[in-house]
Design an enzyme around this catalytic site. Structure first.
Site, PDB file in Angstrom:
ATOM      1  CG  HIS A 191    -132.055  12.820 -57.711  1.00  0.00           C
ATOM      2  ND1 HIS A 191    -133.314  13.180 -57.264  1.00  0.00           N
ATOM      3  CD2 HIS A 191    -131.989  13.247 -58.990  1.00  0.00           C
ATOM      4  CE1 HIS A 191    -133.976  13.774 -58.234  1.00  0.00           C
ATOM      5  NE2 HIS A 191    -133.197  13.836 -59.298  1.00  0.00           N
ATOM      6  CG  ASP A 230    -134.349  12.705 -53.870  1.00  0.00           C
ATOM      7  OD1 ASP A 230    -133.116  12.750 -53.726  1.00  0.00           O
ATOM      8  OD2 ASP A 230    -134.911  12.901 -54.962  1.00  0.00           O
ATOM      9  CB  SER A 261    -134.424  16.494 -60.474  1.00  0.00           C
ATOM     10  OG  SER A 261    -134.767  15.358 -61.212  1.00  0.00           O
TER      11      SER A 261
END
Length: 717
Positions: free
Chosen positions: A257, A311, A395
């Site tokens: 992402h 991811d 992230s």
């Protein structure tokens, strides 16, 4: 109060540089009062993006699986033909300057779609008030595809300054395709605050004890990323990762992402920040230094931006070699489908300095999006110095098991400093291995196990890493490729595959050969010289030759570093009675000399020259003495070095409104905190006065004078 504050305008010339992004340091020529041209500089106004629309877009929580955005790309088309202003320099050569401004930006990032700097050319960038300078970028920063990016500068205005030397016949190419408009989460870069960023206060720094004690190798692989994807800028975290060939491939793992929608061009402009961390558990008052690398190539990804799958986003860094001084760690991994208790995550929350979060329980198999069993669910534990959680910017950060091996990368979750018991979710390394798809573009396995060993675990390794039965691949770097006659260069061996012996050849150097791994070589004659290294181990040898690698300039061409920031109004003050003389020079008090104190000088080690502006020079029979003094009992001490200049020369400089150059030859080794002294003439009719600043402007007291009793007094007394 007897006197106003003294501030000698002095430029001290040093050998050495401070830099962050791969660059050689230095000062833009336009900063030097000798060369500054105050004529018109081309200014390009870039329209501000629609902030109302951006605010709506940013309402989507960055921790919900979307990139935490801090900026937007604004397409432009600026190059050296359609933009900028050329100015000739008095000492030869010329500079090209372009000012770019975008209303209300907290910071600006410059992206280039065609970037080429000729040998000996230099590019600097700086903010409006010249408190932040990046560069100089040189031919060492050229890329194979011409795509490049320079790190963020503070505020809504950035100036580019390209320096073309007088002997250069090759033209630079500086084509700017986009400006990154940064609108939040930047104050940690620019303001001298206790906390650098928007990271919450519960996070322990990576070098807190005991939290970080057992993770000092693993942290070396973790980096912050300033990325561009789909026209937006954002912070993410990630790590270098080892592969079973252990061949130092610069593979770097982050979250899908983070990179979702990134074009090849955008990937080529990603900036990776290594070593961005506090040295201790205490957050420092000033931003810590860091090393950067620019550009990446996508190898594989899986997870549809976190909506399905694990991811992950695997890239290979494009910079040919790691920056000098960076010893990266290629982190190991564990692709087992079962988890063990305990471990950590190392990350950059909100793009802040490196933090560590600790868990003591066993990760639970879970799901994020539509892929069952694709993630580990983790709940954080309180530790001695806080409770590390995660935020936007974390992230992509690695989740390590208690053996220091990666078992996942961060997708998102609900933890905050106000909600430390809420879980976070990491895409499973075991799922990323081969469960996101059937091709090499959707799996980690083909890249991290290229020979098909089917290893379940792999330990991390420090660079340079070892390979089996392979000869070295020779490579090296220099701490500076442009020096002055008599200067020295430190060469660093970057050869891979563990060489056991080294054979260097230095054209024009002293000594001309060496068998040391990291030799220091002196160059006494101006010229351009090649360097060769032959690296050898049991399995063979390899030679690396860098032609025209070291450029040695004649004495007198050193780059100057300004240590004194002049404030107030330049003035020459007189004592009340006209016959009494000058406060900052000869007067009826019988002052013998004036001195300026320098406390900060790192990383420089030598003084080359000093420039002083005199406001009054009369007479002409004296030779004026200038001294470097050490410090004794918090006052000027004994003489370390001496140089002289005739009063006749100083008078000519005053008439021409030029500074006087004092050349210390040989260069003076800095003795620690030091003082620069101007000894006033005593011959009748010979008078000097130094340009000083206005009284009471708040300048820190660095001025000293020796009174007629041969004692030193602070100027404020």
């Amino acid at each position: 109060m007897r006197k106003s504050y003294l501030l000698i305008i002095a430029l001290i010339c040093f050998t050495g540089y401070i830099f962050a992004q791969n660059s050689i340091g230095g000062i833009p020529p336009s900063f030097n009062q000798l060369t500054e041209n105050r004529a018109y500089i081309d200014v390009k106004i870039v329209p501000q993006p629609d902030m109302q629309k951006i605010a709506i877009e940013d309402d989507i929580d960055a921790k919900s699986g979307q990139l935490y955005k801090i900026g937007r790309s604004i397409p432009v088309n600026f190059d050296m033909n359609n933009s900028g202003t050329w100015t000739n320099l008095p000492e030869g050569g010329k500079i090209w300057r372009l000012k770019i401004s975008c209303n209300a930006a907290q910071g600006l990032v410059v992206y280039y779609n065609n970037f080429y700097i000729p040998r000996q050319g230099k590019l600097f960038l700086y903010n409006e008030d010249k408190t932040q300078v990046i560069g100089a970028f040189t031919s060492d920063n050229n890329t194979d595809n011409g795509i490049f990016a320079t790190e963020m500068t503070e505020g809504q205005t950035v100036t580019l300054e390209y320096v073309q030397p007088s002997r250069s016949i090759e033209k630079a190419i500086i084509n700017i395709s986009d400006i990154g408009y940064i609108y939040r989460d930047t104050h940690f870069l620019f303001k001298q605050l206790r906390a650098f960023g928007d990271a919450e206060t519960c996070h322990p720094n990576i070098n807190c004890s005991p939290e970080g004690d057992n993770w000092q190798d693993e942290k070396k692989g973790v980096a912050r990323i300033l990325l561009t994807a789909g026209g937006s800028q954002g912070w993410c975290s990630g790590t270098l990762i080892n592969n079973t060939a252990q061949d130092c491939k610069k593979y770097f793992l982050t979250a899908d992402h983070c990179g979702e929608g990134a074009t090849t061009t955008e990937l080529n402009s990603w900036i990776f920040y290594f070593n961005y961390e506090a040295a201790t558990c205490t957050t420092p008052a000033n931003q810590p230094s860091f090393k950067t690398m620019v550009g990446a190539t996508l190898k594989a990804n899986g997870g549809n931006g976190g909506a399905s799958g694990s991811d992950f986003f695997l890239v290979e860094l494009k910079t040919a070699s790691f920056p000098t001084g960076l010893v990266p760690y290629f982190n190991g991994w564990n692709r087992s489908t079962s988890a063990t208790a305990g471990g950590v995550s190392i990350h950059h929350p909100a793009g802040d300095i490196k933090k560590i979060s600790t868990f003591n329980g066993t990760p639970v198999s879970s799901t994020w999006g539509s892929a069952a069993g694709s993630h580990w669910r983790v709940t954080w534990s309180a530790t001695t110095n806080g409770t590390g959680v995660t935020e936007g910017g974390s992230s992509g950060s690695p989740l390590f098991d208690n053996n220091g091996r990666i078992i996942g990368d961060l997708t998102g979750g609900g933890s905050y400093c106000s909600a430390t018991t809420q879980p976070d979710y990491y895409g499973k390394f075991s799922y990323s291995w081969q469960s996101n798809g059937s091709t090499s573009a959707t799996q980690l396995k083909p890249w991290l196990d290229p020979s098909g060993t089917n290893a379940t675990t792999l330990d991390g390794i420090l660079s340079p890493c070892t390979t089996t039965n392979n000869p070295p691949v020779a490579n090296f770097s220099a701490n500076s490729t442009s020096i002055i006659e008599g200067g020295s260069v430190i060469f660093t061996d970057l050869s891979t595959n563990t060489p056991t012996s080294w054979s260097w050849s230095f054209t024009g150097g002293t000594p001309s050969t060496s068998s040391l791994q990291n030799p220091t070589i002196t160059y006494n004659t101006a010229g351009t010289y090649s360097v060769s290294l032959t690296a050898t181990n049991t399995y063979g040898s390899d030679i690396e030759t860098k032609a025209s690698y070291i450029v040695v300039s004649p004495q007198g061409t050193a780059t100057c570093d300004t240590l004194t920031n002049f404030t107030g109004t330049p003035t020459v003050y007189g004592v009340q009675s006209p016959q009494s003389g000058y406060l900052s020079g000869n007067n009826s008090y019988g002052d013998k000399s004036k001195a300026e104190y320098f406390a900060t000088y790192a990383p420089y080690t030598k003084i080359d020259k000093v420039f002083v502006y005199f406001g009054v020079a009369k007479g002409g029979s004296s030779n004026i003495t200038f001294n470097i003094l050490n410090q004794s009992a918090a006052k000027p001490g004994s003489v370390v070095a001496t140089a002289t200049v005739s009063l006749t020369t100083i008078k000519a400089n005053v008439t021409a409104n030029l500074p006087t150059e004092i050349d210390f030859s040989p260069d003076v080794t800095i003795p620690g905190p030091f003082y620069f002294e101007v000894v006033l003439p005593t011959t009748a009719g010979d008078t000097l006065a130094i340009i000083t600043n206005t009284d009471g402007d708040g300048t820190a007291n660095t001025g000293w004078e020796k009174w007629s009793d041969n004692s030193w007094y602070e100027y404020s007394s």
